[in-house]
Structures are given as structure tokens and as C-alpha cells.
Design an enzyme around this catalytic site. Sequence first.
Site, PDB file in Angstrom:
ATOM      1  N   TYR A 120       0.816  -1.214   0.000  1.00 31.78           N
ATOM      2  CA  TYR A 120       0.000   0.000   0.000  1.00 31.78           C
ATOM      3  C   TYR A 120       0.856   1.274   0.000  1.00 31.78           C
ATOM      4  CZ  TYR A 120      -4.190  -2.812   1.090  1.00 31.78           C
ATOM      5  OH  TYR A 120      -5.227  -3.713   1.065  1.00 31.78           O
ATOM      6  N   LYS A 167       4.875 -14.168   4.506  1.00 32.11           N
ATOM      7  CA  LYS A 167       4.983 -15.098   3.380  1.00 32.11           C
ATOM      8  C   LYS A 167       6.443 -15.072   2.923  1.00 32.11           C
ATOM      9  CE  LYS A 167       2.876 -17.669   0.193  1.00 32.11           C
ATOM     10  NZ  LYS A 167       2.272 -18.986   0.443  1.00 32.11           N
ATOM     11  N   ASP A 199      -1.326 -17.390   4.017  1.00 29.55           N
ATOM     12  CA  ASP A 199      -2.402 -18.091   3.307  1.00 29.55           C
ATOM     13  C   ASP A 199      -2.942 -19.255   4.147  1.00 29.55           C
ATOM     14  OD1 ASP A 199       0.084 -19.263   2.974  1.00 29.55           O
ATOM     15  OD2 ASP A 199      -0.210 -19.813   0.868  1.00 29.55           O
ATOM     16  N   ASP A 223      -5.107  -6.201   6.471  1.00 34.60           N
ATOM     17  CA  ASP A 223      -6.372  -5.711   5.930  1.00 34.60           C
ATOM     18  C   ASP A 223      -7.292  -6.894   5.630  1.00 34.60           C
ATOM     19  OD1 ASP A 223      -8.197  -3.901   5.011  1.00 34.60           O
ATOM     20  OD2 ASP A 223      -7.172  -3.484   3.121  1.00 34.60           O
ATOM     21  N   ASP A 227     -10.676  -8.518   7.962  1.00 34.94           N
ATOM     22  CA  ASP A 227     -12.020  -8.585   7.369  1.00 34.94           C
ATOM     23  C   ASP A 227     -12.549 -10.016   7.411  1.00 34.94           C
ATOM     24  OD1 ASP A 227     -11.817  -5.894   6.782  1.00 34.94           O
ATOM     25  OD2 ASP A 227     -12.665  -6.103   4.769  1.00 34.94           O
TER      26      ASP A 227
HETATM   27 MG    MG Z   1     -10.279  -3.099   4.265  1.00 32.08          MG
END
Ligand code: MG
Length: 326
Positions: A120, A167, A199, A223, A227
Site C-alpha cells: 500500500y 509469506k 495463506d 487488511d 475482514d
Molecule cells: Mg479493508
Amino acid sequence: MTHRIAVIPGDGIGGEVVPAAVEVLEALELGLEFVEGEAGDYVQQERGDALPQETYDLAAEADATLFGAAGETAADVILPLREAVGSFANVRPARAYPGVDAVKPETDIVFVRENTEGVYAGIEDDLTDDVTTLTRVITGSASRRIAEYGFEYAEENGFSDVTVAHKANVMRKTDGRFLSACEAVASEEEYEYDEALMDALAMHLILHPEEYGVVICPNLAGDMLSDLAAGLVGGLGLLPSANVGPDNALFEPVHGSAPDIAGEGVANPTATLLSAAMLLDHLEFEDEAARVRDAVTTVLADGPQTPDLGGNGTTGDVTEAVLDAL
Ligand code: MG
Ligand code: NAI
């Protein structure tokens, strides 16, 4: 000392749940000073700028900020606001509550997500007509900072399980650096932790959330995994978050402006009330934070509940019940 709180409701249900949280904060009579700022789609339409400089400055100079949600301009509003308060850690607790129908009622996990770099960082390039690249930035200093914050958070909040998501078997250099920073902090401070490939961790979180406490994550992984955990505990109306920096912080529900229910007065204020409790913790009003959490927990169990949880209560009904429970 009077604390100055920047209040930025934003769009849609932000304008319904943030005033509810301010009402609860005011009822505690802590002498907090609330200063309201404008941001979001409606400000973009009126003034051509979703986040006016005065709102940015308000958040930068306040002792803490309570933010609701923005609509289509969310990225233009929340990313600069997180920067305005100098935040580097995004703290997202995902906890199931008695009385709320959750996929996994045993879930009690706090994601501590690095929120300044990784994929990001915003470095994308079109190299040719066919090739586009993205640069993943991982610094040792930011990795150390999030590791220190995450381990300390776990210790202070009584979590015995700490997991570092990565990872590094594929992203050897970037996540290699992230992982070695976490290892270094843990060995210096004698913290115990497990590491997990992100993962495989996604699957384990769904099958056995009870095995996890604090999960320290690079930006994108945090992120997504947070969620995912939201889905385990009963949905977006419940999830608070904090964006924490060295000496300032911004608190916000994880949900957006919910245009489908905005204006109907039925938004669940829980996520914002729990964000307000995190704000109280940040200002070291720990007893009051616990009182707000207890009151919210009582109301979730006894009702009234808003329609997203299967009830027919309004935002106002829930807020009043929380005020009574206080
Ligand atoms: Mg989000
Ligand atoms: P959303 O979180 O606004 O809504 C998703 C679903 O959850 C909707 O059905 C909504 O009614 C429900 N929901 C969310 N919060 C609720 C609450 N407190 N009580 C009851 N139901 C609730 O996400 P969506 O629909 O993807 O995005 C809507 C707008 O919000 C978009 O314009 C998006 O850009 C923006 N957004 C802003 C964010 C922010 O400001 N931090 C974060 C996510 C989305």
C-alpha cells in the site's frame, strides 16, 4: 487537563453513529472538548475537496480523533487522516459477543497491522503497454516498530498467543526483513510467538479462531485477515479500530457509510461505541473505557438490537440502552 477530541462524522451512517458515540462519551463527564470537522462526499460536492485543510489540521492538532465513514471519497479522506495523526499501527479487534449470532463465538483476536508501507506504499508503474508493476516496500524500522507495538499490546492486554503473519518463503527479501525484525524484538524482550504463512493462516483462523490472540501483520495481510475475522463474529456493525501513532491516534468503525440504510436511523452504533472505548483507553481513561465496553456488552446480550443483528431497535434505542446500562 482537558482533552480535545476531533469529531469527523463524514457521510451516510457516519452522521448517525458518531453522534451516538459522542453522547455516550459526554455522559461520562470527563470534561472532553469535542470539535467537529467536515469531510467526505458531501464536502467534495460543496467545496470541491473531500478533506479540507482545516479538517486535516484539526485531526493533527487534537489529542485524539473519532471518525465515522466517508463514501466514494473514502481513500481521499481516511488515508490522509491516518497520516495526519502520524499513525503506524492499525489495531482491529474481532471479538464475538454473547447474544450475537456469530459463526465462531469463541473468536477473540486482535489484528495489529502495519499501516504505512508494504504493497500500500502506492508505488505503481506502467512500464509498457502490457506490463504494470507494484513496488512492495518493507523497512526494518517500520517492521520493528509494529513488532514492538504488537508484542507490548499483547502483554498489556493479557493475550498469551502472538502470531506473526508473513509469506517469507516466497517474498524472501521483503517478508524476510519483516520476520527478522519481529524475531529480533521477540528475542531482545523475551517474548514468545509463533509465525504463520499468511495463506495457511487464513484457513486456520476460520477453523480454529480460539487458538489465536494477537496477530501481527504486514499491511495487506492485516487488511484481509481482519475482514475475514469480521465474518466470524457477526458482521461489520460490531468492529471497531484504532490507528495509532507515537503521540496521537484516530478511532473509527471498520464499516463504511452504508448508503443502503443511511437516513433510516437503524445503523448499529456498536462499532463506533467500541471505537470510542478504544479512544478512552488511549487517553488513559481505562476505567471509563471498561464501563463503556461493559454497557455495550450488556445491551448486545439483552437488547435492543438493530436490524443487522436481527432486532428491530433503532440507533437511538440502542444508544439509550447503553446510556442506561452505564
Ligand atoms: Mg479493508
Ligand atoms: P459498508 O461497510 O458501508 O456496508 C456494507 C454492508 O454492511 C451494508 O449492507 C451496510 O448496510 C452494512 N453495515 C455497515 N455498517 C453497518 C452498521 N453500523 N449497522 C448496520 N449495518 C451496517 O461497505 P460498502 O457498502 O462496501 O461501502 C459503502 C460506502 O462506504 C462506499 O462508498 C465505500 O467507499 C465507503 N467505505 C468507507 C470506509 C471508510 O470510510 N473507512 C470503509 C469502507 C467503505
